[in-house]
Every structure is written in C-alpha cells, then in structure tokens.
Design a protein around this motif. Structure first.
Motif, PDB file in Angstrom:
ATOM      1  N   GLY A   1       9.219   6.164   1.123  1.00 21.02           N
ATOM      2  CA  GLY A   1       9.850   6.379   2.423  1.00 21.02           C
ATOM      3  C   GLY A   1       9.940   5.087   3.204  1.00 21.02           C
ATOM      4  O   GLY A   1      10.841   4.887   4.011  1.00 21.02           O
ATOM      5  N   ASP A   2       8.992   4.210   2.970  1.00 23.07           N
ATOM      6  CA  ASP A   2       9.008   2.900   3.614  1.00 23.07           C
ATOM      7  C   ASP A   2       8.195   1.942   2.751  1.00 23.07           C
ATOM      8  O   ASP A   2       7.681   2.342   1.699  1.00 23.07           O
ATOM      9  CB  ASP A   2       8.434   2.983   5.047  1.00 23.07           C
ATOM     10  CG  ASP A   2       6.946   3.295   5.063  1.00 23.07           C
ATOM     11  OD1 ASP A   2       6.381   3.594   4.001  1.00 23.07           O
ATOM     12  OD2 ASP A   2       6.335   3.231   6.150  1.00 23.07           O
ATOM     13  N   ILE A   3       8.084   0.685   3.200  1.00 23.21           N
ATOM     14  CA  ILE A   3       7.247  -0.290   2.505  1.00 23.21           C
ATOM     15  C   ILE A   3       6.074  -0.580   3.426  1.00 23.21           C
ATOM     16  O   ILE A   3       6.270  -0.944   4.585  1.00 23.21           O
ATOM     17  CB  ILE A   3       8.028  -1.589   2.231  1.00 23.21           C
ATOM     18  CG1 ILE A   3       9.338  -1.277   1.517  1.00 23.21           C
ATOM     19  CG2 ILE A   3       7.194  -2.561   1.409  1.00 23.21           C
ATOM     20  CD1 ILE A   3      10.203  -2.500   1.266  1.00 23.21           C
ATOM     21  N   ASP A   4       4.855  -0.374   2.942  1.00 19.07           N
ATOM     22  CA  ASP A   4       3.655  -0.617   3.746  1.00 19.07           C
ATOM     23  C   ASP A   4       2.963  -1.858   3.211  1.00 19.07           C
ATOM     24  O   ASP A   4       2.489  -1.858   2.080  1.00 19.07           O
ATOM     25  CB  ASP A   4       2.710   0.585   3.640  1.00 19.07           C
ATOM     26  CG  ASP A   4       3.364   1.872   4.120  1.00 19.07           C
ATOM     27  OD1 ASP A   4       3.585   1.987   5.334  1.00 19.07           O
ATOM     28  OD2 ASP A   4       3.664   2.750   3.281  1.00 19.07           O
ATOM     29  N   ILE A   5       2.940  -2.904   4.018  1.00 21.71           N
ATOM     30  CA  ILE A   5       2.381  -4.176   3.543  1.00 21.71           C
ATOM     31  C   ILE A   5       1.097  -4.524   4.290  1.00 21.71           C
ATOM     32  O   ILE A   5       1.035  -4.412   5.514  1.00 21.71           O
ATOM     33  CB  ILE A   5       3.428  -5.302   3.702  1.00 21.71           C
ATOM     34  CG1 ILE A   5       4.606  -5.010   2.764  1.00 21.71           C
ATOM     35  CG2 ILE A   5       2.820  -6.673   3.399  1.00 21.71           C
ATOM     36  CD1 ILE A   5       5.682  -6.065   2.779  1.00 21.71           C
TER      37      ILE A   5
ATOM     38  N   MET B   1       0.858  -1.186   0.000  1.00 24.03           N
ATOM     39  CA  MET B   1       0.000   0.000   0.000  1.00 24.03           C
ATOM     40  C   MET B   1       0.907   1.253   0.000  1.00 24.03           C
ATOM     41  O   MET B   1       1.958   1.230  -0.590  1.00 24.03           O
ATOM     42  CB  MET B   1      -0.894  -0.025   1.228  1.00 24.03           C
ATOM     43  CG  MET B   1      -1.587  -1.379   1.398  1.00 24.03           C
ATOM     44  SD  MET B   1      -2.570  -1.456   2.875  1.00 24.03           S
ATOM     45  CE  MET B   1      -1.291  -1.501   4.128  1.00 24.03           C
ATOM     46  N   GLY B   2       0.461   2.304   0.643  1.00 23.44           N
ATOM     47  CA  GLY B   2       1.270   3.515   0.783  1.00 23.44           C
ATOM     48  C   GLY B   2       1.680   4.121  -0.548  1.00 23.44           C
ATOM     49  O   GLY B   2       1.018   3.931  -1.571  1.00 23.44           O
ATOM     50  N   SER B   3       2.801   4.854  -0.495  1.00 26.31           N
ATOM     51  CA  SER B   3       3.259   5.590  -1.676  1.00 26.31           C
ATOM     52  C   SER B   3       3.533   4.650  -2.853  1.00 26.31           C
ATOM     53  O   SER B   3       3.372   5.047  -4.007  1.00 26.31           O
ATOM     54  CB  SER B   3       4.513   6.378  -1.330  1.00 26.31           C
ATOM     55  OG  SER B   3       5.425   5.548  -0.648  1.00 26.31           O
ATOM     56  N   PHE B   4       3.915   3.419  -2.563  1.00 24.45           N
ATOM     57  CA  PHE B   4       4.178   2.479  -3.666  1.00 24.45           C
ATOM     58  C   PHE B   4       2.910   2.259  -4.488  1.00 24.45           C
ATOM     59  O   PHE B   4       2.918   2.345  -5.704  1.00 24.45           O
ATOM     60  CB  PHE B   4       4.686   1.131  -3.138  1.00 24.45           C
ATOM     61  CG  PHE B   4       5.042   0.184  -4.259  1.00 24.45           C
ATOM     62  CD1 PHE B   4       6.328   0.168  -4.780  1.00 24.45           C
ATOM     63  CD2 PHE B   4       4.079  -0.649  -4.809  1.00 24.45           C
ATOM     64  CE1 PHE B   4       6.646  -0.675  -5.833  1.00 24.45           C
ATOM     65  CE2 PHE B   4       4.386  -1.499  -5.868  1.00 24.45           C
ATOM     66  CZ  PHE B   4       5.680  -1.508  -6.378  1.00 24.45           C
TER      67      PHE B   4
HETATM   68 MG    MG Z   1       4.868   4.477   3.228  1.00 26.62          MG
END
Ligand code: MG
Ligand code: DCP
Ligand code: MN
Length: 347
Positions: free
Chosen positions: A193-197, A182-185
């Motif tokens: 900035g990070d990986i939101d799974i 999810m998130g910016s990806f």
């Molecule tokens: Mg993120």
C-alpha cells in the motif's frame, strides 16, 4: 488470513468473513453510537472466525464460538444458506457510499466526509467543484488529485525499485546511515500500500542522524523521486521523525505512490523495526502479551515497571525502565514468544 491481499486468503470460513467485513465497513462509515458498538462486535467475531479451524455447518456450531453472539450466528447461517447477507443491502445507503468515497481522499476522515455529504457533495466531481462551499486543505487537494494512485497498491517490485533509488542517495549523504524497508514489503507481500522506510545511524563516532532528514528530502525531491510532501515533522532536529509523502519512479507514466520515512534513534532501531514491520494485528498481539507479563511495548522499546493510572490505563504514572529495544530478537526472547520471520508475522 490476511485482510489486505484477497488472493492470499486461506480461511475455511472466508466467505462468511468477507460478508461480515463488508457489513462492518458500512457501519464504520456511519457515526452513531450503535454503529461503533456494531463495528466492535463484528471485529471481535471476525477475529474469532479467522481462528476457527473448521467450516461452520450449523447455527449451534456458530453460536458455540467464543465471540459469536446469537444475532451474528443468524447472519452466519444466512450467508451459509443463501450466499448473501440482506443486511448489507439495507445498510448500503448513499450516505455511506459517499462517505467511503470521500474517505479515500488522503487527509479526509469520517467527520469531514460526513460534513461534505451534509453540504450536498455526492461525487468526487462535487468535491472538485467545492459544492456546498466546502473547503479543502492543501494535503486534501493532493489527495483528490492523485485519488486513484493513492488508493492503488503497488507491486512489490516497484517498491523495491523505488527503494533501490533512495538507498544510494541516503548513503551518499552519510555512508554510516542504516536504511531499510519495513511494513508489508518486509513481510514479503506481493503488493504494498505504501513504502515504509526506516532511517537511523550508529552513534559510535559521536554522530547521529539528527538534522539529516531535510537534506535527504531535498535530494530525493531533486532526483524527482519525491513528488509531494503530505506531512513534515514539526521539529527537524528531533531524533524521532516521521515524514509522509508521495513518490514515484522517475519515469513519464509512473504512478504516484505513498511513502513514509521514519527516523529513529539508533538504540530503538529493533523496537522500531518490530513495530513498523507489523502487521498491525501481530503488533496488537505482541503488545497484549507484553501487558500480560507486566511490560509495556511500543515503537521505542519494551519497558518494565510501567505504572498506569488505574482510572485511565492509557496514562502512565511511571515510564518504567527500558529492557529491550536494539534488536527484534531481544523483544521476542523476553516476551517468551518464539522467533517469527517477518513473513510469518500475521496476528
Ligand atoms: Mg506500508
Ligand atoms: N502500524 C500499527 N498500527 C497502526 C498503523 C501501523 O501497528 N494503526 C504498524 C504495523 C504496520 C506498519 O506500522 O505493518 C506499517 O503501516 P502501514 O499502514 O504502512 O501498513 P503495512 O505496511 O503493513 O501495509 P500496506 O501494504 O497497506 O502499507
Ligand atoms: Mn506506511
């Protein structure tokens, strides 16, 4: 415009927004009552400027924009005329710079950063040396150790590569798991900035994802993908869990990257996907839209008939009934918001 990726900005008044944001960040680093008020005023003004379609030319034009007061209009003119804002220089005192530096340490907020400054710390080396007798938590030590990595954004391709290692490990654990980024990806950003799974599991066979997270984390550690834990859930048997950690590609010179793993009940996957896809400004707009229509929206679902305490609107007297949560589409539909693809979800 996007606040996070400078290369993709496209507001006509971006030069003004940049200076006002810089000033706002300086006030954010301070603790006074008036600083907090200024942050509020500037954020309102910046939002108004982002929505303003024309290049601002005069004081009166600036003043006519809803959310821009007299003093801010004068600052806007200074930026237009000189390309600069002297106030930024006055506010940039060394306490602000040190506090901002310390806040880049994962697990350090405004209060702790100010305390360290008051104890005589000015640099990261001072913090490392525990100058002034300051103490660091385990998480803050990790934050200090990987300061540069954590404050760096990763290319989208790296987030994808890491996820492509994680996904098969999760599916090997339970082939029915649903796992996605999810998130910016998901919003299609060039850097993350990070990986939101997101992790969840259909319940049609009577099973849930409950209890799977510890084993998943153990396997990701064993595969040398997860490297440090930053925050573990208190109760691993719950259906809604949030894990925060550091990960990296299992290669010698790979940088540490931030990772968040969210486990949610199958029924609330749509609401969770919507919330964690963001961005945060888009989420705020959706929540406000829901509130106007008498609903309440959070990462668990869209609720009708929520009754709030009139003295404190944050307190719910009645939780209401859930009207949508399984898909993002339902939430858009009930709120009467035209469907927006993740990459369109800014504001
Ligand atoms: Mg993120
Ligand atoms: N979110 C939110 N409000 C917050 C924090 C998060 O609505 N205060 C939601 C919207 C975010 C999503 O959660 O898009 C993920 O949070 P991140 O902090 O990971 O932000 P992004 O993934 O959008 O950006 P980044 O690339 O910086 O991680
Ligand atoms: Mn995140």
């Amino acid at each position: 415009c996007d606040r996070k990726e400078p290369e993709q900005r496209e507001c006509v008044n971006q030069d003004i927004i940049d200076k006002l944001e810089e000033l706002m960040e300086l006030h954010k680093a301070k603790l006074g009552e008036d600083d907090r008020w200024r942050v509020y005023t500037y954020s309102k003004c910046i939002r108004a400027l982002r929505n303003y379609p024309k290049k601002i030319k005069s004081f009166n034009e600036a003043r006519s924009i809803n959310g821009v007061g007299e003093k801010t209009a004068r600052k806007i003119m200074e930026i237009i005329e000189t390309g600069d804002l002297r106030r930024i220089g006055y506010e940039k005192t060394d306490d602000v710079e040190a506090v901002n530096l310390f806040r880049g340490i994962y697990g350090v907020g405004q209060q702790i950063a100010s305390m360290w400054y008051n104890n005589g710390c000015r640099t990261l080396d001072d913090v490392s040396a525990r100058k002034g007798g300051i103490k660091l938590s385990h998480v803050q030590e990790i934050g200090l150790q990987f300061y540069d990595d954590i404050n760096d954004r990763m290319p989208r391709s790296e987030a994808e590569a890491i996820f492509n290692l994680i996904k098969p490990i999760a599916l090997k654990l339970d082939e029915h798991l649903f796992i996605d980024i999810m998130g910016s990806f998901r919003r299609g950003k060039a850097t993350c900035g990070d990986i939101d799974i997101l992790v969840t599991r259909p319940t049609s066979d009577g099973m849930t994802h409950a209890g799977l997270l510890p084993e998943l984390l153990a396997r990701l550690h064993a595969a040398k993908i997860l490297t440090e834990d930053l925050a573990l859930p208190d109760d691993f048997s719950a259906l809604e869990l949030c894990y925060r950690g550091l990960c990296k590609l299992p290669e010698p010179d790979a940088k540490r990257r931030r990772i968040d793993i969210l486990c949610v009940p199958w029924e609330s996957r749509g609401a969770a996907l919507l919330y964690y896809t963001g961005d945060d400004i888009f989420n705020r707009a959706m929540r406000m839209k829901a509130n106007v229509l008498g609903y309440s929206l959070n990462q668990r679902g869209l609720y009708a008939g929520v009754i709030r305490d009139p003295r404190n609107r944050r307190v719910k007297i009645s939780a209401g009934n859930i009207v949508a949560s399984e898909t993002e589409e339902e939430v858009f539909k009930i709120l009467g918001v035209p469907w927006q693809e993740p990459h369109e979800r800014v504001r």
